[in-house]
Design a protein around this motif. Structure first.
Motif, PDB file in Angstrom:
ATOM      1  N   HIS A  81      -7.625   6.355 -24.442  1.00  0.00           N
ATOM      2  CA  HIS A  81      -7.071   7.009 -25.355  1.00  0.00           C
ATOM      3  C   HIS A  81      -8.100   7.835 -25.713  1.00  0.00           C
ATOM      4  O   HIS A  81      -8.033   8.836 -26.731  1.00  0.00           O
ATOM      5  N   LEU A  82      -9.940   7.027 -26.068  1.00  0.00           N
ATOM      6  CA  LEU A  82     -10.983   7.813 -25.634  1.00  0.00           C
ATOM      7  C   LEU A  82     -11.221   8.798 -25.621  1.00  0.00           C
ATOM      8  O   LEU A  82     -11.705   9.744 -26.204  1.00  0.00           O
ATOM      9  N   LEU A  83     -11.080   8.863 -24.218  1.00  0.00           N
ATOM     10  CA  LEU A  83     -11.065  10.510 -23.503  1.00  0.00           C
ATOM     11  C   LEU A  83      -9.372  11.736 -23.838  1.00  0.00           C
ATOM     12  O   LEU A  83     -10.341  12.442 -23.441  1.00  0.00           O
ATOM     13  N   ARG A  84      -8.778  11.245 -24.041  1.00  0.00           N
ATOM     14  CA  ARG A  84      -8.157  12.302 -24.523  1.00  0.00           C
ATOM     15  C   ARG A  84      -7.499  12.772 -23.359  1.00  0.00           C
ATOM     16  O   ARG A  84      -7.749  14.342 -24.282  1.00  0.00           O
ATOM     17  N   PRO A  85      -6.683  12.383 -22.836  1.00  0.00           N
ATOM     18  CA  PRO A  85      -6.517  13.314 -21.287  1.00  0.00           C
ATOM     19  C   PRO A  85      -5.316  14.401 -22.447  1.00  0.00           C
ATOM     20  O   PRO A  85      -4.793  13.717 -23.475  1.00  0.00           O
ATOM     21  N   PRO A  86      -4.754  15.161 -22.130  1.00  0.00           N
ATOM     22  CA  PRO A  86      -3.840  15.970 -22.217  1.00  0.00           C
ATOM     23  C   PRO A  86      -2.771  15.682 -22.092  1.00  0.00           C
ATOM     24  O   PRO A  86      -2.200  14.113 -21.400  1.00  0.00           O
ATOM     25  N   ALA A  87      -1.008  15.629 -23.484  1.00  0.00           N
ATOM     26  CA  ALA A  87      -0.075  15.164 -22.832  1.00  0.00           C
ATOM     27  C   ALA A  87       0.977  15.449 -22.001  1.00  0.00           C
ATOM     28  O   ALA A  87       1.436  13.808 -21.518  1.00  0.00           O
ATOM     29  N   THR A  88       0.343  16.774 -21.895  1.00  0.00           N
ATOM     30  CA  THR A  88       1.552  16.799 -20.735  1.00  0.00           C
ATOM     31  C   THR A  88       0.977  15.814 -19.338  1.00  0.00           C
ATOM     32  O   THR A  88       1.570  15.392 -17.962  1.00  0.00           O
ATOM     33  N   SER A  89      -0.304  15.667 -19.139  1.00  0.00           N
ATOM     34  CA  SER A  89      -1.553  15.341 -17.887  1.00  0.00           C
ATOM     35  C   SER A  89      -0.953  13.137 -18.277  1.00  0.00           C
ATOM     36  O   SER A  89      -0.505  12.549 -17.016  1.00  0.00           O
ATOM     37  N   LEU A  90      -0.480  12.375 -19.357  1.00  0.00           N
ATOM     38  CA  LEU A  90       0.402  11.567 -19.264  1.00  0.00           C
ATOM     39  C   LEU A  90       1.281  11.355 -18.697  1.00  0.00           C
ATOM     40  O   LEU A  90       1.530  10.390 -18.348  1.00  0.00           O
ATOM     41  N   VAL A  91       1.964  12.645 -19.420  1.00  0.00           N
ATOM     42  CA  VAL A  91       3.208  12.601 -18.517  1.00  0.00           C
ATOM     43  C   VAL A  91       3.333  12.661 -17.250  1.00  0.00           C
ATOM     44  O   VAL A  91       4.294  11.581 -16.485  1.00  0.00           O
ATOM     45  N   GLU A  92       2.466  12.965 -16.634  1.00  0.00           N
ATOM     46  CA  GLU A  92       2.742  13.145 -14.793  1.00  0.00           C
ATOM     47  C   GLU A  92       2.579  12.061 -14.799  1.00  0.00           C
ATOM     48  O   GLU A  92       3.095  11.902 -13.188  1.00  0.00           O
ATOM     49  N   MET A  93       1.318  11.574 -15.331  1.00  0.00           N
ATOM     50  CA  MET A  93       0.888   9.861 -15.194  1.00  0.00           C
ATOM     51  C   MET A  93       1.808   9.182 -14.769  1.00  0.00           C
ATOM     52  O   MET A  93       1.151   7.870 -14.619  1.00  0.00           O
ATOM     53  N   ASP A  94       2.870   9.515 -15.369  1.00  0.00           N
ATOM     54  CA  ASP A  94       3.929   8.044 -15.443  1.00  0.00           C
ATOM     55  C   ASP A  94       3.703   7.211 -16.321  1.00  0.00           C
ATOM     56  O   ASP A  94       3.969   6.004 -15.991  1.00  0.00           O
ATOM     57  N   LEU A  95       3.130   7.346 -17.869  1.00  0.00           N
ATOM     58  CA  LEU A  95       2.595   6.400 -17.878  1.00  0.00           C
ATOM     59  C   LEU A  95       2.929   5.495 -19.416  1.00  0.00           C
ATOM     60  O   LEU A  95       3.448   4.565 -19.788  1.00  0.00           O
ATOM     61  N   VAL A  96       4.961   6.281 -19.549  1.00  0.00           N
ATOM     62  CA  VAL A  96       5.126   6.058 -20.657  1.00  0.00           C
ATOM     63  C   VAL A  96       5.660   4.629 -20.563  1.00  0.00           C
ATOM     64  O   VAL A  96       5.446   3.705 -21.645  1.00  0.00           O
ATOM     65  N   ASP A  97       6.160   4.017 -19.699  1.00  0.00           N
ATOM     66  CA  ASP A  97       6.875   2.677 -18.771  1.00  0.00           C
ATOM     67  C   ASP A  97       5.573   1.988 -19.183  1.00  0.00           C
ATOM     68  O   ASP A  97       5.456   0.745 -19.749  1.00  0.00           O
ATOM     69  N   TYR A  98       4.320   1.868 -19.006  1.00  0.00           N
ATOM     70  CA  TYR A  98       3.649   0.971 -19.239  1.00  0.00           C
ATOM     71  C   TYR A  98       2.743   1.208 -20.572  1.00  0.00           C
ATOM     72  O   TYR A  98       2.194  -0.105 -21.423  1.00  0.00           O
TER      73      TYR A  98
END
Length: 1281
Positions: free
Chosen positions: A602-619
């Protein structure tokens, strides 16, 4: 006039992109900064550009604040390119490029802003970027300015005061008043020269940076341009000529080996060998204040100047000695080092010599002076630009006068109140004594500097203790022991840090991490530890541990340390985000079961699109559902909070398809109830994230609103309404407006009372303030919620909240330039009815259909809704809720229709004129509801306004609609007007169509029966023909066919008439109220004996056997070649043929299959008995042929091909046409018989013509005209009215 000085420092494209990317990231992430920049640009725009560029800035703001919208950005990009010469256009264009990830284009556009207005950029728009990118190249210019200013300030008129031995403090204002007019004028000229040179060199280096960026392949060597310097000015002539060569022969150096005008230290001075009595202050700032009185007043004796110089530079050698001993190459190397030096890599200065006891006794005040130097000097000293020249304190409320000087507001106000009307420093007369607004740019820089100073105060005190020596410290035994412990700990810490950074043995590095964690948790020296642990090599060492270690305890400790350091020092985050693999490593650790890592992510503030690509939603969903972690209290943020905030970021930027998947995951894991709890969280960011997630859940799955409404505490949400930005405010309002769409009216009113009564601030007042500044597409929802809160109690005669809300809705309905806004406003008006299903869908249509007499669909919908959602309620509760719903509906409708004497009806009429079907449909529903309510509410005179605005629209829809439900709603609407003379008068021109439609509806609607009783004197199906035989009125007669007209066909979908003739032509006619006219002529190879048409094809009978299917593109094919057809009818892709042998056949055009309806008969006495005319209407086949059994016209069912009736006419029927109520039979002798279609009885016989045979007939779509084709090639149009 100018001279050029070369610079040796070069800049790479990587460095340029790095600095500009840092600037853009700050602008995108800080709404307040972004709004300030937009406002600054807009104040300088010409009036012709304010509106388009303000609209473009709002579009970019919406894109940044909500979600990425590529289409809207592309549209404004064209606008900005057409105005690229304007600084604001270039700035907005750079943001568009940055949002599209076009980094080079973004940097080039930003450099265009610097080229267009360098002064504005370095002072208000991007001062830090100017410092990092430009100022490092301007060392010769800065030194030139410094020397010239020193020459002016050290003139004889001031030296007498500064060189005296009197060390008493003299009033700054008194000393300023001693400055001569020549000095003030010289300083003013110098300032102007300096500003001009900064602008000129800035533009030169913009071109240089552009060439560097465009050199993508790096195959060109681009040399930095020479520095442009002034040789002479008037000020130099007055106060002594300055030799430019001195810049090259004297060493230039600052305390941190890099000049920074914003973070400049105190007013210490540097001596030059050419004049021991003259001193040079630090390089000038580019902020408005130029001359500090401390430069004038704080001059010391020559001995103290030497001490000051020694303290600043860490050496007893004079600058002149250094200058004489160093070669020219070494001097240039120092300047290059100065220009390229990075503030994050400042080397440690030389250790100062401790003060001896003897020196301390000789100078009793030296100790206090040293303390002042340590705590008030160096990088923690307030920069001179941050200090008011009158109060000598750091600015609290800085104001910049028209002369360019900055003062504390209280001080300069007192100066003016004493009768002064000039600037204290420049003595320039002020044009106005009214002080300007606060210099917020400077105030923000001061706040940032104060935060940095607080973080380093403790370590500076340690430096002071080391400097003054042991004889000054306390001699308490406890202090000695404590100091020894601290020194021992620091020694261990340094060794551990060394192991982390350099050890090649993994276990040693892991043990070092655990030691550092233990020291950190003890919390005794966190400030000192932070300064050591935030260095890039240490951070990179921690990252190496994350990559290589498999020890869970070590990994956990490393994550905790990086998280704490990153939350306190932004440089740690910059180090981690510089390499993408570092971020990916931390994300993988989070996935592998380290929940603490989510805080660091969260502190690193990666773009939301990157978060989606990283498949983080379930986690993240799992993290939101986890209970509080054991170590979360040690961290800066709870992992659950970080997970929720990141999930909110993902949801805001997801596509529609992806958003639906996320919502399904949230609902299926029962996470909604957990997220609702976060509405009460301490952190505002967590509450806003919860609002965003819950809003998307409600919009995607309406059932969620019931869970949220039951569990949510809304007071904390109301508390943060005034603390968030506009985009977040709208999300709050949108969620609250969705929560009052429950299927129980009483529950909705309970929530409205909570919203109205709870919270520290007045919710209605906050909504009113927000509504007055909201965007157009947001206004309807805000207005709808505000209106509902106002109408909770019985409406008062006057209410500012109600007036503003309804005005906003009407304004949006009339905004035809933005159909989306109109649709949103119409939906809001309709939703105010207050009836909803369990999933939050409006029941307005179903309820209105029930009131129109079509209650079957309403009952079916309500049964389905109860069964689907397992709704059970007590009958008594349902009755009370129904009563509350009716009361609310009357209250809302009365407020809406009474506003400005029915002004809302004009807005709805505007929507009904739209070409957008969705908008027309919603406005039609809203208008129908409010018009119906006029029959329930007391008449206040607005019924006339509704009639004028809407009656014609309702009649038009009633006549044109094919859908029974839409016709029933139109009927319900104008039923309000039929009981009043004015309404009947408005309906009179359309009475025939209305009666016809009502007769069709009376079987399914009791309302239609009641209206028929009012509008018609006869209530059965009697024809409109009079019993007296009267001829039809001939409207038009045309003879364009050269041979007999054998067939006529009307295509109702396009109001077109088609005629076929034996002259081998097919003509297309346009039917109007005045008659018909030919639009197109199609040549055919065959004679046309009979014709039927559809949208794409025409079927006709050629000369010979079969039926020819003719496409409008010219192709044709022949069907049913075994039969000779006489007449045709075409319905729903099937052709019905009446044949020469008295048979009737059905041909499927898609498959070519043939079915028999009536079998043929053999010729009797060599005579054929064909079917002359064939018509299909309402599932019945009307066939006219010879009379074998006394019936010339037979009626068959298309469902089972059984004859269901006949017409007992004795005339020989040659053509036929069917309307909704009547049959027209064209007979031999030029007569037309009119029969009642339902009673099978003849109504009238009309004489058309006796001169020619009637070969074919047709009736127009409105059934107003009868069109006849004759044997002499004429087409006649007869009026039926």
């Amino acid at each position: 006039m100018s001279a050029a000085t070369t610079t040796t420092a070069t800049t790479t494209s990587v460095e340029i992109l790095y600095h500009t990317a840092t600037f853009f990231s700050e602008v995108v992430s800080q709404p307040d900064l972004r709004h300030h920049l937009f406002s600054t640009f807009l104040q300088r725009l010409p009036s012709t550009l304010i509106k388009p560029l303000n609209s473009a800035s709002q579009t970019i703001e919406n894109t940044i604040s909500t979600s990425y919208a590529a289409a809207s950005l592309r549209s404004i990009e064209k606008l900005l390119l057409s105005n690229s010469h304007n600084p604001f256009s270039s700035f907005l264009l750079s943001l568009v490029h940055y949002l599209h990830h076009r980094k080079i284009d973004a940097s080039l556009s930003l450099l265009d802003v610097f080229q267009a207005d360098p002064s504005l950029c370095r002072q208000e728009i991007a001062p830090l970027l100017f410092q990092e990118l430009f100022l490092i190249h301007f060392a010769p210019l800065l030194e030139w300015y410094n020397v010239r200013r020193s020459n002016i300030l050290s003139s004889s008129s001031l030296n007498s005061d500064h060189n005296s031995d009197d060390q008493s403090i003299v009033s700054n204002t008194t000393l300023l008043s001693k400055m001569s007019g020549d000095q003030a004028s010289a300083l003013k000229d110098l300032e102007r020269d300096y500003e001009d040179l900064l602008d000129e060199n800035c533009r030169i280096f913009v071109d240089y940076f552009k060439r560097v960026l465009r050199n993508k392949d790096g195959d060109q060597v681009i040399v930095p341009p020479p520095m442009v310097l002034l040789q002479k000015r008037k000020s130099a002539d007055k106060l002594g000529y300055y030799d430019e060569q001195k810049i090259k022969n004297q060493e230039f150096e600052s305390t941190n080996r890099r000049y920074n005008p914003i973070w400049a230290g105190g007013d210490r001075s540097v001596e030059f060998s050419s004049n021991r009595d003259k001193s040079l202050s630090k390089f000038p700032s580019f902020l408005p204040e130029r001359v500090s009185p401390r430069v004038i007043t704080d001059q010391r004796s020559s001995n103290e100047s030497e001490t000051s110089t020694e303290n600043d530079f860490g050496t007893n050698e004079k600058l002149s000695d250094c200058s004489s001993s160093d070669s020219e190459a070494e001097q240039k190397e120092r300047i290059k080092t100065l220009a390229l030096f990075d503030s994050r890599k400042i080397t440690t200065r030389k250790q100062k010599q401790p003060l001896s006891l003897e020196e301390s006794r000789r100078s009793p005040h030296r100790f206090m002076e040293d303390v002042d130097n340590v705590l008030g000097g160096g990088k923690n000293a307030p920069p001179k630009d941050f200090v008011c020249p009158i109060t000598t304190h750091v600015f609290d409320d800085p104001v910049t006068l028209e002369t360019g000087q900055t003062y504390e507001r209280r001080a300069i106000q007192e100066w003016i109140d004493r009768g002064n009307s000039t600037c204290p420093i420049t003595r320039q007369k002020l044009s106005s004594t009214q002080l300007p607004k606060t210099n917020y740019v400077l105030k923000r820089l001061i706040a940032s500097w104060q935060e940095q100073k607080q973080g380093s105060a403790h370590s500076q005190f340690e430096v002071m203790q080391a400097k003054v020596g042991p004889e000054i410290r306390s001699v308490s035994p406890n202090s000695v022991i404590s100091q020894a412990t601290i020194e021992s700990t620091m020694s261990e810490l340094r060794l551990a840090i060394t192991d982390v950074c350099t050890s090649e043995i993994l276990r040693e590095a892991e043990i070092a991490v655990l030691k550092i964690e233990r020291f950190w948790e003890e919390g005794n020296m966190q400030l000192e530890m932070q300064s050591m642990l935030t260095k890039p090599p240490v951070v990179n060492g921690f990252v190496e541990i994350l990559f290589n270690s498999v020890d869970k305890q070590v990994l956990k400790a490393t994550i905790l340390l990086l998280t704490e350091l990153g939350s306190r020092d932004g440089s740690v985050i910059q180090t981690l985000t510089a390499v993408d693999s570092d971020v990916e490593c931390i994300v993988e650790l989070f996935k592998k079961g380290f929940p603490e890592a989510v805080v660091l992510v969260h502190l690193l503030r990666p773009p939301a699109t990157s978060l989606v690509e990283m498949d983080l939603v379930d986690y993240l969903l799992a993290g939101v559902g986890n209970k509080e972690h054991d170590d979360s209290k040690k961290m800066c943020m709870d992992p659950r909070t970080a997970s929720l905030i990141m999930l909110g970021d993902i949801i805001r930027s997801s596509s529609e398809a992806r958003l639906a998947e996320i919502v399904r995951s949230i609902v299926s894991t029962n996470a909604v109830e957990i997220i609702v709890v976060s509405l009460q969280a301490e952190q505002v960011e967590e509450r806003i994230a919860a609002v965003s997630i819950l809003l998307r859940c409600v919009l995607e799955d309406g059932k969620c609103r019931n869970i949220i409404a039951e569990k949510a505490e809304l007071a904390p949400v109301l508390e943060i309404f005034v603390r968030v930005n506009d985009a977040e405010r709208f999300e709050i309002v949108h969620l609250l407006s969705e929560l009052v769409k429950l299927n129980r009216r009483n529950l909705n009113e309970q929530i409205l009372h909570v919203l109205k009564d709870e919270g520290t601030f007045s919710t209605m007042h906050n909504l009113l303030m927000y509504l007055q500044n909201a965007l157009q597409d947001q206004s309807p929802i805000v207005a709808g919620l505000l209106l509902q809160l106002d109408l909770l109690e019985e409406p008062r005669k006057m209410s500012i909240y109600r007036e503003e809300a309804i005005d906003a809705l009407i304004s949006c309905l009339r905004n035809s330039e933005f159909p989306v806004v109109q649709i949103c406003a119409a939906e809001t008006v309709l939703s105010l009815q207050g009836r909803f299903s369990y999933s939050g869908k409006s029941l307005s249509r179903a309820i209105l259909l029930k009131r129109a007499g079509l209650d079957r669909s309403y009952r079916a919908f309500m049964r389905k809704d109860k069964r689907r959602h397992n709704i059970s309620a007590d009958d008594q509760d349902m009755k009370e809720d129904e009563k509350a719903g009716e009361e609310w509906e009357r209250r809302v409708a009365f407020a809406l229709v009474s506003h400005e004497f029915g002004l809302l009806f004009e807005g709805l009429a505007e929507g009904l004129k739209s070409r957008y079907e969705e908008l027309k449909s919603i406005c039609f529903m809203a208008a129908t509801w409010l018009t119906y309510m006029l029959s329930v509410l007391p008449d206040t005179g607005v019924r006339g306004a509704a009639r004028v605005c809407l009656l014609d629209h309702f009649v038009s829809l009633f006549k044109s609609q094919k859908n029974t439900e839409d016709r029933a709603l139109s009927m319900l609407a104008f039923n309000t007007f039929v009981r009043h003379p004015e309404g009947l008068q408005g309906l009179a021109p359309h009475m025939k169509d209305i009666l016809k439609g009502l007769r069709e509806l009376k079987k399914s609607s009791t309302v239609a029966v009641e209206m028929l009783k009012v509008l018609s004197e006869e209530h059965d199906n009697s024809a409109v023909w009079s019993s007296e035989g009267s001829e039809l009125h001939l409207i038009q007669e045309i003879c364009e066919h050269t041979k007999p007209v054998t067939s006529l066909a009307v295509l109702h979908s396009s109001d077109k008439l088609y005629s076929g003739s034996l002259d081998r032509t097919l003509r297309v006619w346009v039917v109007t109220a005045e008659g018909i006219y030919c639009e197109q002529v199609q040549e055919t190879k065959d004679q046309i004996n009979n014709l039927v048409v559809a949208n794409n094809i025409a079927c006709y009978i050629p000369q010979g056997a079969g039926v020819k299917v003719y496409s409008w593109n010219g192709s044709s094919k022949l069907l049913n070649q075994q039969k000779y057809a006489k007449c045709l009818a075409l319905v729903q892709g099937k052709v019905y043929c009446g044949c020469m042998d008295n048979s009737i056949q059905e041909i499927d055009l898609a498959t070519g299959t043939i079915g028999n309806i009536q079998s043929g008969s053999k010729k009797l006495l060599g005579k054929a008995y064909p079917i002359y005319a064939l018509q299909i209407h309402d599932g019945l086949i009307y066939a006219a042929g010879p009379s074998f059994d006394g019936a010339n016209v037979k009626i068959w069912s298309t469902a089972n091909y059984i004859m269901v009736g006949s017409l007992a006419t004795t005339s020989e029927v040659r053509s036929m046409v069917v309307s909704s109520e009547l049959l027209y039979l064209g007979c031999k002798g030029g007569t037309v018989e009119v029969w009642c279609r339902k009673k099978h009885s003849r109504v009238e016989t009309l004489q058309i013509s006796s001169a020619a045979k009637i070969l074919c007939m047709a009736i127009d779509a409105n059934q107003d005209m009868l069109i006849i084709g004759t044997s002499d090639g004429r087409i006649q149009t007869w009026g039926l009215s």
